[in-house]
Design a protein around this motif. Structure first.
Motif: not given
Ligand SMILES: [Zn+2]
Length: 704
Positions: A146-153
């Motif tokens: 989820q952190i990775q998703l947040y950073l990608d967004k």
């Protein structure tokens, strides 16, 4: 000549070839400290001393060289140095991102935080901010994916922001006008506009939709149809940015929700003085109440001016004789301002650049009991990046600390090719306390781009440039006088809704008649050559007086109130639009957010001008660069800092602008702590009350 040698050397100038190796070496040192913490600190024994203090120490000790490197991108005359500096800044950002991406360090810092050790206020603030940096990326709330998703967004939003601003930078559309349509536009402005190449079309001029060109037409073109054409053309530029802005706002909202915030504004404001959208909303409401009556009166004056002008110029017809349209305001504002007979060119003759800088330093010497001693070129030449740069050693003159070295002030004031075009204060060395208890003193640069060449042969400051100079020097003084333990909280490094306040407050001194008189000196009095030239140009006349004459001064200071409430209302309209975009729930449910309709509703409400019919409205928000350049949910900062500044001025300085006791208290309670304390608490204790938005209007009145 060197009068006193400062006890601290000037920061070392770093050569172009050294920039990248030095940056890499320093960042590697920082990286080593982080790794050592991760490898050696056990969770069970993690403490401020073994886990946080090493981070602070390495930040303190590397800041000066990194500060010098970052400064060079603005001012170095060498291409190689500027390019290397830009690259170095990118490496610094990557290093910061690496710190908050590390889960191992987060676990250690969280443990320290949970121990709730008794810490001094600055250490406690450091630890809290460090933890916030992690939780604002999802640590402690989201799993790794989820952190990775947040950073990608977030990266995707950053790319969209770049596209939005690139479109603004590259925009070159415009309109062809014939010279008859441009009647009223001054010759020197017309000369800037491109001509049609074909000889038979030589009476055509191309005016770009960019503000720098379109504003000239809106201010000067006599024909209302020309102004309307210009306004409408500008309002329709950048159509691709409308959907892009709405999409950015929607994605920002979604990302804020991923972290558990109610909106992007709630996420952004948490680290500001405002802290919550409710604070900003309350500010807006109070400002609206305070400003509206005066703005309404001001608008009546402009409206009367329009009627009067049309009556006097009966060759003109205006389809909307009885209303003020958006394409009318710049034109009639200019006429109304000209009625006040402020002779800006004449005023500027009394403010030669170098003399004025010295006069400002004299004022700070007197109010803050400082001494500015110029350092000789011999002493500084190997430490400066250009021959225009001057350096002052600054010393304390207060009885309790007389003779104590305060820091270094650099000035780099003139425009030159490849130098940053703008005016700013740039820090090189922030102050801090070393482990042995001695203090490292700051070094700060007043960096401007004033024109060296003028018709008189002497660089002169128009009044608005005088204000800019005072504002930026205000940041410089804040930077010099700050006394924090850690570089992190030094000077004006805190949130903009507070950090701008000291500088905005100083702008008041540019409207005080006595202060202006003291600072003024006709340019023919600072240099015999200028006097000689003036006499040749004005045969048989006496030289102008040394100080600015009363009538000139009176008309100038009186003009401060002109349209001030309307100006703030305009800022309020933009700030409200920013918050509507970033604090609305409409991004998730219901119909999509219509930024165009919202923009026009707000402009009609706050600018008190008629909204054009739908075919002429366009979408001016497509050009609102601040929203994608770090001021998202942050445009209110200008108003907020303006309120703080007005309240500080009126409470402490309005009746006695040079009162030493007031200045000393201001120095100790506002300037010295930097952002090491809670800013609002600091302000409230200095003011003796909660900052009052009503003061903004009070600040509009001419001061004694
Ligand atoms: Zn500023």
């Amino acid at each position: 000549m060197l009068t006193r040698e400062p006890p601290q050397r000037l920061p070392r100038l770093i050569s172009a070839q050294e920039i990248i190796p030095t940056t890499k070496r320093l960042l590697a040192n920082i990286q080593n400290v982080r790794s050592t913490i991760a490898q050696t600190v056990e969770l069970s024994s993690a403490s401020f001393q073994n886990a946080i203090r090493p981070l602070i120490d390495i930040e303190n000790s590397t800041q000066c060289e990194l500060g010098m490197i970052a400064m060079l991108r603005y001012a170095s005359p060498e291409d190689e140095a500027r390019n290397a500096s830009v690259l170095a800044c990118q490496l610094m950002r990557e290093s910061s991102a690496e710190l908050v991406a590390r889960r191992d360090l987060y676990r250690i810092f969280k443990k320290v935080h949970d121990r709730q050790e008794a810490l001094d206020h600055e250490s406690a603030k450091y630890l809290n901010q460090l933890l916030k940096d992690y939780t604002r990326c999802g640590h402690g709330l989201l799993d790794n994916d989820q952190i990775q998703l947040y950073l990608d967004k977030r990266n995707a939003i950053d790319n969209m922001r770049s596209r939005f601003n690139k479109s603004i930078r590259d925009e070159n559309s415009g309109l062809w006008f014939c010279l008859e349509e441009l009647d009223g536009v001054p010759q020197h402005e017309l000369a800037r506009f491109a001509k049609q190449i074909e000889p038979q079309e030589a009476r055509l001029r191309f005016v770009r939709n960019r503000k720098v060109d379109s504003q000239v037409v809106l201010e000067y073109a006599r024909n209302p149809a020309t102004r309307k054409k210009m306004y409408v053309s500008s309002a329709y530029k950048l159509p691709e940015n409308v959907g892009l802005l709405e999409e950015i706002a929607k994605r920002r909202h979604e990302n804020a929700c991923r972290l558990g915030y109610a909106s992007h504004a709630a996420f952004r404001l948490e680290t500001k003085v405002a802290k919550t959208p409710e604070f900003v909303e309350e500010l807006f409401e109070k400002l609206e109440q305070a400003l509206f009556p005066q703005a309404y009166q001001e608008q009546q004056v402009i409206w009367e001016r329009k009627k009067c002008y049309l009556h006097d110029n009966n060759d003109l017809t205006d389809e909307d004789e009885d209303t003020l349209n958006p394409w009318d305001t710049a034109f009639y504002n200019r006429l109304a301002k000209e009625d006040m007979r402020v002779h800006q060119e004449k005023v500027s003759e009394y403010f030669p650049l170098r003399h004025t800088v010295l006069a400002m330093l004299e004022m700070f010497s007197s109010c803050l009991q400082l001494r500015f001693e110029p350092l000789s070129q011999d002493y500084v030449h190997s430490s400066i990046w250009h021959k225009d740069v001057e350096v002052w050693g600054v010393w304390d003159e207060r009885e309790a600390s007389i003779g104590e070295f305060v820091g270094h002030l650099y000035t780099d004031l003139l425009s030159r090719p490849n130098k940053h075009q703008g005016n700013q204060n740039v820090n090189i060395q922030r102050g801090y306390l070393k482990e042995d208890g001695t203090r490292v003193k700051p070094a700060t640069v007043l960096m401007c781009s004033f024109q060296a060449q003028t018709a008189t042969g002497c660089p002169l400051l128009k009044h608005d440039n005088l204000i800019i100079l005072f504002h930026e020097l205000g940041h410089g003084i804040h930077d010099l006088l700050s006394r924090t333990s850690y570089v992190r909280f030094h000077g004006w490094s805190g949130p903009a809704d507070f950090a701008e306040a000291p500088s905005i407050m100083l702008e008041n001194w540019c409207w005080i008649g006595d202060e202006l008189k003291r600072m003024s000196c006709h340019y023919t009095r600072v240099d015999l050559q200028h006097a000689q030239q003036w006499k040749e140009d004005h045969q048989g006349e006496h030289l102008p007086p040394k100080e600015i004459p009363d009538e000139l001064l009176h008309n100038l200071t009186r003009s401060r109130d002109f349209n001030r409430a309307s100006w703030y209302m305009r800022q309020l309209a933009f700030a409200r639009f920013d918050m509507a975009l970033h604090n609305g729930a409409s991004h998730q449910d219901g119909p999509a957010f219509d930024s165009t309709a919202t923009y026009h509703d707000l402009m009609e409400r706050y600018l008190l001008v008629k909204t054009p019919d739908p075919s002429s409205r366009g979408h001016p928000q497509a050009d609102f660069g601040h929203l994608c350049a770090g001021y998202d949910a942050g445009y209110y900062s200008y108003l907020c800092a303006g309120v703080f500044a007005a309240d500080m001025f009126q409470t402490n300085f309005a009746t006695a602008p040079r009162d030493r006791l007031a200045w000393d208290r201001y120095r100790r309670e506002i300037l010295e702590p930097g952002s090491s304390r809670d800013e609002l608490e600091m302000l409230e204790s200095f003011l003796g009350h909660r900052p009052n938005p009503q003061r903004l209007l009070g600040g509009l009145r001419s001061t004694p």
